[in-house]
Design a protein around this motif. Structure first.
Motif, PDB file in Angstrom:
ATOM      1  N   VAL A  10     -58.640 -16.870  15.718  1.00 56.90           N
ATOM      2  CA  VAL A  10     -59.476 -17.193  16.866  1.00 56.90           C
ATOM      3  C   VAL A  10     -59.499 -18.710  16.987  1.00 56.90           C
ATOM      4  N   VAL A  11     -59.238 -19.216  18.187  1.00 58.69           N
ATOM      5  CA  VAL A  11     -59.284 -20.654  18.436  1.00 58.69           C
ATOM      6  C   VAL A  11     -60.596 -20.961  19.154  1.00 58.69           C
ATOM      7  N   PHE A  12     -61.374 -21.866  18.579  1.00 54.40           N
ATOM      8  CA  PHE A  12     -62.629 -22.306  19.186  1.00 54.40           C
ATOM      9  C   PHE A  12     -62.418 -23.694  19.769  1.00 54.40           C
ATOM     10  N   GLU A  13     -63.037 -23.950  20.929  1.00 47.82           N
ATOM     11  CA  GLU A  13     -62.972 -25.262  21.548  1.00 47.82           C
ATOM     12  C   GLU A  13     -64.401 -25.762  21.738  1.00 47.82           C
ATOM     13  N   CYS A  14     -64.636 -27.006  21.316  1.00 52.06           N
ATOM     14  CA  CYS A  14     -65.965 -27.592  21.468  1.00 52.06           C
ATOM     15  C   CYS A  14     -65.822 -29.029  21.936  1.00 52.06           C
ATOM     16  N   GLU A  15     -66.925 -29.740  22.041  1.00 54.12           N
ATOM     17  CA  GLU A  15     -66.890 -31.120  22.521  1.00 54.12           C
ATOM     18  C   GLU A  15     -66.116 -32.046  21.587  1.00 54.12           C
TER      19      GLU A  15
ATOM     20  N   ALA B 177     -62.539  -8.367  12.709  1.00 52.97           N
ATOM     21  CA  ALA B 177     -63.796  -8.044  13.382  1.00 52.97           C
ATOM     22  C   ALA B 177     -64.222  -9.170  14.318  1.00 52.97           C
ATOM     23  N   LEU B 178     -64.054 -10.414  13.879  1.00 53.52           N
ATOM     24  CA  LEU B 178     -64.384 -11.560  14.723  1.00 53.52           C
ATOM     25  C   LEU B 178     -63.496 -11.577  15.959  1.00 53.52           C
ATOM     26  N   TRP B 179     -62.186 -11.379  15.771  1.00 51.73           N
ATOM     27  CA  TRP B 179     -61.233 -11.368  16.874  1.00 51.73           C
ATOM     28  C   TRP B 179     -61.584 -10.278  17.880  1.00 51.73           C
ATOM     29  N   ASN B 180     -61.985  -9.114  17.387  1.00 48.05           N
ATOM     30  CA  ASN B 180     -62.304  -7.981  18.257  1.00 48.05           C
ATOM     31  C   ASN B 180     -63.611  -8.157  19.023  1.00 48.05           C
ATOM     32  N   LYS B 181     -64.579  -8.885  18.468  1.00 47.42           N
ATOM     33  CA  LYS B 181     -65.886  -8.976  19.120  1.00 47.42           C
ATOM     34  C   LYS B 181     -65.970 -10.097  20.157  1.00 47.42           C
ATOM     35  N   LEU B 182     -64.994 -11.028  20.162  1.00 44.02           N
ATOM     36  CA  LEU B 182     -65.047 -12.149  21.095  1.00 44.02           C
ATOM     37  C   LEU B 182     -64.063 -11.964  22.248  1.00 44.02           C
ATOM     38  N   SER B 183     -64.366 -12.616  23.372  1.00 39.87           N
ATOM     39  CA  SER B 183     -63.501 -12.581  24.551  1.00 39.87           C
ATOM     40  C   SER B 183     -63.096 -14.006  24.909  1.00 39.87           C
ATOM     41  N   GLU B 184     -61.941 -14.165  25.517  1.00 39.06           N
ATOM     42  CA  GLU B 184     -61.473 -15.479  25.941  1.00 39.06           C
ATOM     43  C   GLU B 184     -62.469 -16.097  26.921  1.00 39.06           C
ATOM     44  N   GLY B 185     -62.825 -17.348  26.681  1.00 41.92           N
ATOM     45  CA  GLY B 185     -63.759 -18.057  27.544  1.00 41.92           C
ATOM     46  C   GLY B 185     -65.220 -17.819  27.222  1.00 41.92           C
ATOM     47  N   GLN B 186     -65.508 -16.922  26.317  1.00 39.17           N
ATOM     48  CA  GLN B 186     -66.887 -16.603  25.944  1.00 39.17           C
ATOM     49  C   GLN B 186     -67.531 -17.799  25.241  1.00 39.17           C
ATOM     50  N   GLU B 187     -68.774 -18.113  25.583  1.00 38.07           N
ATOM     51  CA  GLU B 187     -69.510 -19.173  24.897  1.00 38.07           C
ATOM     52  C   GLU B 187     -70.227 -18.560  23.701  1.00 38.07           C
ATOM     53  N   VAL B 188     -70.092 -19.211  22.551  1.00 36.52           N
ATOM     54  CA  VAL B 188     -70.702 -18.703  21.321  1.00 36.52           C
ATOM     55  C   VAL B 188     -71.379 -19.843  20.567  1.00 36.52           C
ATOM     56  N   THR B 189     -72.240 -19.476  19.658  1.00 37.31           N
ATOM     57  CA  THR B 189     -72.817 -20.415  18.701  1.00 37.31           C
ATOM     58  C   THR B 189     -72.124 -20.158  17.373  1.00 37.31           C
ATOM     59  N   VAL B 190     -71.519 -21.194  16.818  1.00 37.41           N
ATOM     60  CA  VAL B 190     -70.778 -21.076  15.564  1.00 37.41           C
ATOM     61  C   VAL B 190     -71.697 -21.450  14.411  1.00 37.41           C
ATOM     62  N   GLN B 191     -71.687 -20.619  13.399  1.00 39.21           N
ATOM     63  CA  GLN B 191     -72.459 -20.892  12.188  1.00 39.21           C
ATOM     64  C   GLN B 191     -71.491 -21.296  11.085  1.00 39.21           C
ATOM     65  N   TYR B 192     -71.799 -22.375  10.390  1.00 39.18           N
ATOM     66  CA  TYR B 192     -70.943 -22.854   9.317  1.00 39.18           C
ATOM     67  C   TYR B 192     -71.787 -23.546   8.253  1.00 39.18           C
ATOM     68  N   ARG B 193     -71.203 -23.728   7.098  1.00 40.13           N
ATOM     69  CA  ARG B 193     -71.849 -24.418   5.985  1.00 40.13           C
ATOM     70  C   ARG B 193     -71.027 -25.659   5.686  1.00 40.13           C
ATOM     71  N   GLU B 194     -71.689 -26.790   5.539  1.00 38.44           N
ATOM     72  CA  GLU B 194     -70.999 -28.025   5.169  1.00 38.44           C
ATOM     73  C   GLU B 194     -70.843 -28.071   3.653  1.00 38.44           C
TER      74      GLU B 194
END
Length: 93
Positions: free
Chosen positions: A31-36, A51-68
């Protein structure tokens, strides 16, 4: 997926033979994410990537959760340096 192939060979002296080659291909999801700040890719062969690939659609806006992830150098109990070394992707909703 695995495959085995049989193919003819010929050497420099004109001798003919057979070569058996085997290959293996594993399924991978990305999955390729694009942000600012640019683009980043999440990919892998695990069920969570599919599962991630299947639940998202092209152009869909999402909130990404990550750990630094940081590299911290201590001298005794004092922090001498702290450096961000990686982001551990958790999910996108």
């Amino acid at each position: 997926m695995h495959s085995t192939d049989l193919s003819p060979t010929i050497d420099l002296d004109g001798n003919i033979g057979l070569a058996i080659t085997s290959s293996s291909v594993s399924e991978s999801w990305a999955v390729v994410f694009e942000c600012e700040h640019g683009k980043f890719v999440i990919q892998g062969a695990k069920e969570k990537h599919e599962a991630l690939w299947n639940k998202l659609s092209e152009g869909q806006e999402v909130t990404v959760q990550y750990r630094e992830e940081y590299r911290v150098v201590y001298e005794g109990e004092e922090v001498m340096s702290r450096e961000l070394v990686d982001y551990d992707f958790l999910d996108a909703e």
